[in-house]
Design an enzyme around this catalytic site. Structure first.
Site: not given
Ligand code: PCA
Length: 210
Positions: A79, A89, A147, A170
Site C-alpha cells: 500500500e 461499507r 485497514c 494487504h
Molecule cells: N481487512 C479490513 C479490515 C481488517 C482487515 O484485515 C480492511 O481492509 O479494511
C-alpha cells in the site's frame, strides 16, 4: 525491533490470513537473528488505533508493517497511500459503520508509506532472490475501512519519528493451512529487512491507468 500486526477476523469470516502471515513473518525474522514480534489488532474503529499506539509506545519498533486482509484481491498489495477518510461499507466488529468521517480531525489528507515499496517489488519479482514467489503489486488505495484507518494512524504517529519506517500491506485470503501463508510471510519478512536498511528506490514502473 520489527513490529508486525495482523487483524482479527471481521465481516463474519472465521479467520484472517493477515494475522497468520504476521506471526509467520515474525518467526522467520527471528530465525534470521532479528528482533521481531507479531500482534493482533481489533477490527474496531473505536479501539484499533489506540491498540496500535500502545504497541508503538511499548515496543519502540524501528520497522512497523501493519497487515490486513483484502478479501477481493489475489496479490500482495504494497500500500502506497493512507487517506484521512473513513467510509465503511460494512459494520466493524463493534457494529459501527462510520461514513464520511476523518481518521484524524484536522490531519493531512493523506500520508505515503514509509516502506521501500519499489525495492520490495523488485526483490519479490526476482525469482532468484527466494522471497516467497508471491504475486505482488503497488496498491494506490488501502480502502476506507479499518485497514486504511490503522495505516493512517500508523503514519500519523511515526512519519516524523527519525529512524522509524512504517507502512501497510494487504494480503489475499488464504485458508489456515495454505502454503501461501508461508510464501507471503517470506515476502513480508523480505520487505521488513529492506526497511531496516533501505537503499534508493528503483525506477520501476508499477502504476496504473484507467
Ligand atoms: N481487512 C479490513 C479490515 C481488517 C482487515 O484485515 C480492511 O481492509 O479494511
Amino acid at each position: 525491533m520489527i513490529l508486525l500486526t495482523g487483524f482479527e477476523p471481521f465481516g463474519g469470516a472465521e479467520s484472517n490470513s493477515s494475522l497468520a502471515v504476521a506471526r509467520e513473518a515474525a518467526l522467520i525474522l527471528e530465525e534470521q537473528g532479528l528482533r521481531a514480534a507479531a500482534a493482533e489488532l481489533p477490527c474496531v474503529f473505536a479501539t484499533a488505533p489506540a491498540v496500535l499506539e500502545g504497541l508503538l509506545a511499548a515496543r519502540r519498533p524501528h520497522v512497523v508493517i501493519a497487515l490486513g486482509l483484502a478479501a477481493g484481491r489475489s496479490t500482495l498489495g504494497l500500500e502506497k497511500v493512507a487517506i484521512n477518510h473513513l467510509d465503511a461499507r460494512i459494520a466493524d466488529n463493534a457494529g459501527k459503520q462510520p461514513i464520511d468521517l476523518p481518521v484524524v480531525a484536522g490531519g493531512p489528507a493523506a500520508y505515503f508509506s514509509g516502506l521501500p515499496l519499489k525495492a520490495a517489488l523488485q526483490a519479490l519479482r526476482d525469482p532468484a532472490a527466494g522471497n516467497g514467489h508471491v504475486a505482488a503489486e503497488i496498491s494506490y488505495s488501502a480502502g476506507t475501512f479499518v485497514c486504511n484507518q490503522v495505516f493512517y494512524a500508523l503514519m500519523h504517529h511515526t512519519h516524523a519519528v527519525p529512524g522509524v519506517s512504517a507502512g501497510f500491506v494487504h494480503v489475499p485470503p488464504m485458508r489456515d493451512a495454505d502454503p501461501g501463508i508461508g510464501h507471503h510471510a517470506r515476502a513480508v519478512a523480505a520487505l521488513a529487512r529492506l526497511a531496516l536498511d533501505p537503499g534508493p528506490e528503483p525506477a520501476l514502473a508499477a502504476g496504473t491507468e484507467y
